[in-house]
Design a protein around this motif. Sequence first.
Motif, short mmCIF file in Angstrom:
data_model
loop_
_atom_site.label_atom_id
_atom_site.label_comp_id
_atom_site.label_asym_id
_atom_site.label_seq_id
_atom_site.Cartn_x
_atom_site.Cartn_y
_atom_site.Cartn_z
N PRO A 101 0.78 -1.08 -0.18
CA PRO A 101 0.07 -0.27 0.00
C PRO A 101 0.84 1.29 -0.04
CG PRO A 101 -0.90 -1.64 1.53
CD PRO A 101 0.40 -2.21 1.08
N LEU A 102 1.93 1.21 0.65
CA LEU A 102 2.61 2.36 0.95
C LEU A 102 3.54 2.69 -0.40
CD1 LEU A 102 3.89 4.79 2.37
CD2 LEU A 102 5.70 3.43 3.30
N ILE A 103 3.92 1.48 -1.25
CA ILE A 103 4.65 1.89 -2.56
C ILE A 103 3.67 2.23 -3.47
CG2 ILE A 103 5.55 0.61 -4.63
CD1 ILE A 103 7.12 -0.96 -2.38
N LEU A 104 2.30 1.50 -3.51
CA LEU A 104 1.30 2.39 -4.44
C LEU A 104 1.06 3.74 -4.04
CD1 LEU A 104 -1.08 1.78 -6.30
CD2 LEU A 104 -2.60 1.15 -4.35
N LEU A 105 0.95 4.22 -2.92
CA LEU A 105 0.60 5.50 -2.72
C LEU A 105 1.64 6.44 -3.09
CD1 LEU A 105 -1.28 7.75 -1.12
CD2 LEU A 105 0.26 7.12 0.81
N ASN A 106 2.80 6.05 -2.99
CA ASN A 106 4.11 6.65 -3.32
C ASN A 106 4.22 6.87 -5.15
OD1 ASN A 106 5.16 7.62 -0.99
ND2 ASN A 106 6.47 5.81 -0.63
N THR A 107 3.66 5.73 -5.64
CA THR A 107 3.76 5.53 -7.05
C THR A 107 2.69 6.60 -7.72
OG1 THR A 107 4.61 3.45 -7.12
CG2 THR A 107 3.56 4.04 -9.12
N VAL A 108 1.49 6.58 -7.18
CA VAL A 108 0.49 7.34 -7.48
C VAL A 108 0.86 8.96 -7.74
CG1 VAL A 108 -2.00 8.38 -6.87
CG2 VAL A 108 -1.52 5.82 -7.13
N ASP A 109 1.68 9.31 -6.39
CA ASP A 109 1.82 10.71 -6.33
C ASP A 109 2.91 10.95 -6.99
OD1 ASP A 109 0.10 11.31 -4.00
OD2 ASP A 109 1.89 11.07 -2.43
N LEU A 120 4.67 13.62 -12.62
CA LEU A 120 5.05 13.24 -13.99
C LEU A 120 3.90 13.67 -15.11
CD1 LEU A 120 7.08 10.24 -13.35
CD2 LEU A 120 7.87 12.24 -13.95
N GLY A 121 2.83 14.37 -14.35
CA GLY A 121 1.72 14.78 -15.39
C GLY A 121 0.83 13.52 -15.70
N CYS A 122 1.04 12.64 -14.89
CA CYS A 122 0.12 11.21 -15.38
C CYS A 122 -1.33 11.53 -14.77
CB CYS A 122 0.74 10.06 -15.28
SG CYS A 122 2.18 9.69 -16.12
N ASN A 123 -2.18 10.88 -15.04
CA ASN A 123 -3.78 10.80 -14.37
C ASN A 123 -3.80 9.17 -13.93
OD1 ASN A 123 -5.95 11.44 -13.13
ND2 ASN A 123 -7.42 11.59 -15.18
N PRO A 124 -3.14 8.49 -12.87
CA PRO A 124 -3.00 7.33 -12.89
C PRO A 124 -4.74 6.89 -11.97
CG PRO A 124 -1.98 8.60 -10.87
CD PRO A 124 -2.47 9.51 -11.85
N ILE A 125 -4.99 5.82 -12.73
CA ILE A 125 -6.20 4.98 -12.04
C ILE A 125 -5.60 3.75 -11.09
CG2 ILE A 125 -8.11 3.66 -12.86
CD1 ILE A 125 -7.91 5.38 -15.66
N GLU A 126 -6.02 3.70 -10.06
CA GLU A 126 -5.51 2.77 -9.06
C GLU A 126 -6.69 1.80 -9.13
OE1 GLU A 126 -4.70 4.10 -5.09
OE2 GLU A 126 -5.08 6.21 -5.92
#
Length: 121
Positions: A1-9, A14-20
């Motif tokens: 979960p922490l890596i996911l949160l960091n990756t989303v940020d 980087l200008g992306c619009n991530p979908i989790e």
Amino acid sequence: PLILLNTVDELKDLGCNPIEAATGDAAFAAAQVAGDHLTGAIIDLGLPDCRGDALAHKLRALRPELPILFVSGNIDAGLRRSFAGDRRVAFLEKPYTPAALKSALTSIGVRVVEPRLAPRS
């Protein structure tokens, strides 16, 4: 979960619009909804409901040229061999830095911007 949160940020920086999505099924459903707006996929090999390579094949059935970045703490040689020569696939071992994420994404053709700097006080 922490890596996911960091990756989303990091992706937002980087200008992306991530979908989790927490599962392969949820990721595939989100990809179907996103359609042509989906510009790439980051797939953790440790999904709870399917293998990451199986999800990649399903996503590629929807979008044959979709860039895919596999992430994991342990990426086996067999998986690397099965995607060898595919210029739209890269592998990134966890934990990774924002610079490594950016480099991996650009290597498979995902357009990113320079990371935003934090406002100065």
